[in-house]
Design a protein around this motif. Structure first.
Motif, PDB file in Angstrom:
ATOM      1  N   LEU A  58     -25.629   6.004  24.169  1.00  0.00           N
ATOM      2  CA  LEU A  58     -24.849   6.067  22.827  1.00  0.00           C
ATOM      3  C   LEU A  58     -25.184   6.707  21.917  1.00  0.00           C
ATOM      4  O   LEU A  58     -24.562   7.746  21.165  1.00  0.00           O
ATOM      5  CB  LEU A  58     -24.212   4.847  22.378  1.00  0.00           C
ATOM      6  CG  LEU A  58     -23.283   4.081  23.298  1.00  0.00           C
ATOM      7  CD1 LEU A  58     -23.120   2.478  22.703  1.00  0.00           C
ATOM      8  CD2 LEU A  58     -22.126   4.657  23.352  1.00  0.00           C
ATOM      9  N   LEU A  62     -23.925  10.044  20.191  1.00  0.00           N
ATOM     10  CA  LEU A  62     -23.526  10.153  18.856  1.00  0.00           C
ATOM     11  C   LEU A  62     -24.065  11.534  18.236  1.00  0.00           C
ATOM     12  O   LEU A  62     -23.391  12.197  17.530  1.00  0.00           O
ATOM     13  CB  LEU A  62     -24.222   8.949  18.133  1.00  0.00           C
ATOM     14  CG  LEU A  62     -23.351   7.843  18.265  1.00  0.00           C
ATOM     15  CD1 LEU A  62     -24.320   6.571  17.898  1.00  0.00           C
ATOM     16  CD2 LEU A  62     -22.396   7.858  17.488  1.00  0.00           C
ATOM     17  N   VAL A  67     -19.062  10.824  20.660  1.00  0.00           N
ATOM     18  CA  VAL A  67     -18.501   9.542  20.075  1.00  0.00           C
ATOM     19  C   VAL A  67     -19.051   9.513  18.876  1.00  0.00           C
ATOM     20  O   VAL A  67     -19.733  10.041  18.247  1.00  0.00           O
ATOM     21  CB  VAL A  67     -19.211   8.392  21.024  1.00  0.00           C
ATOM     22  CG1 VAL A  67     -18.700   8.462  22.655  1.00  0.00           C
ATOM     23  CG2 VAL A  67     -20.570   8.075  20.818  1.00  0.00           C
ATOM     24  N   GLU A  68     -18.387   8.250  18.047  1.00  0.00           N
ATOM     25  CA  GLU A  68     -18.623   8.090  16.681  1.00  0.00           C
ATOM     26  C   GLU A  68     -18.327   6.759  16.669  1.00  0.00           C
ATOM     27  O   GLU A  68     -17.862   5.904  17.331  1.00  0.00           O
ATOM     28  CB  GLU A  68     -17.778   8.791  15.862  1.00  0.00           C
ATOM     29  CG  GLU A  68     -16.169   8.444  15.904  1.00  0.00           C
ATOM     30  CD  GLU A  68     -15.369   9.701  15.177  1.00  0.00           C
ATOM     31  OE1 GLU A  68     -15.829  10.401  14.553  1.00  0.00           O
ATOM     32  OE2 GLU A  68     -14.150   9.492  15.098  1.00  0.00           O
ATOM     33  N   VAL A  69     -18.866   6.165  15.675  1.00  0.00           N
ATOM     34  CA  VAL A  69     -18.844   4.583  15.420  1.00  0.00           C
ATOM     35  C   VAL A  69     -17.621   4.348  14.832  1.00  0.00           C
ATOM     36  O   VAL A  69     -16.948   5.157  13.721  1.00  0.00           O
ATOM     37  CB  VAL A  69     -19.946   4.173  14.426  1.00  0.00           C
ATOM     38  CG1 VAL A  69     -19.604   2.739  13.639  1.00  0.00           C
ATOM     39  CG2 VAL A  69     -21.125   4.432  14.940  1.00  0.00           C
ATOM     40  N   TYR A  83     -17.124   1.750  19.225  1.00  0.00           N
ATOM     41  CA  TYR A  83     -17.381   3.105  19.221  1.00  0.00           C
ATOM     42  C   TYR A  83     -16.009   3.756  19.828  1.00  0.00           C
ATOM     43  O   TYR A  83     -15.368   3.040  20.357  1.00  0.00           O
ATOM     44  CB  TYR A  83     -18.583   3.674  20.421  1.00  0.00           C
ATOM     45  CG  TYR A  83     -19.892   3.010  20.035  1.00  0.00           C
ATOM     46  CD1 TYR A  83     -20.710   3.705  19.221  1.00  0.00           C
ATOM     47  CD2 TYR A  83     -20.149   1.541  20.102  1.00  0.00           C
ATOM     48  CE1 TYR A  83     -22.001   3.236  18.576  1.00  0.00           C
ATOM     49  CE2 TYR A  83     -21.243   1.170  19.804  1.00  0.00           C
ATOM     50  CZ  TYR A  83     -22.364   1.974  18.962  1.00  0.00           C
ATOM     51  OH  TYR A  83     -23.488   1.358  18.642  1.00  0.00           O
TER      52      TYR A  83
END
Length: 110
Positions: A58, A62, A67-69, A83
């Protein structure tokens, strides 16, 4: 072995675990344990990501903007970070899947 991504020559191609994580996150945001469970389920148990390894995967994703939080919930040991896939992650997963489908079609035709 591919030395670059099909979309961006400055980045590495997706690893199998990364492709599965993106596939899982296409259905919506999910926390780490949920990702581990879904990846195992969707791969028929063939891809097992240990929680410690998942967070390295992850972190890489990122950094690459795949992906992002999506948010956090809970406190202390019950804290969970969700996520979600980014537009870049979606585009990358689709491109890699198209390439994979071409390779598989060629293999199945022989």
């Amino acid at each position: 072995m591919l030395l670059m991504s099909i979309l961006d020559s400055s980045t590495a191609p997706l690893k199998p675990a990364e492709l599965f994580v993106l596939a899982v996150l296409r259905t919506g945001p999910l926390h780490g344990y949920g990702i581990v469970q879904e990846v195992a389920a969707r791969s028929g148990g063939r891809i097992q990501i240990r929680p410690g390894n998942l967070y390295r995967v992850l972190d890489r994703m990122l950094e690459r903007g795949l992906v992002e939080v999506a948010g956090s919930r809970g406190d202390g040991e019950d804290r969970r970070t969700d996520y979600r896939i980014t537009p870049r992650g979606r585009k990358t997963a689709q491109a890699e899947a198209r390439l994979l489908s071409l390779v598989l079609a060629d293999l199945l035709a022989t």
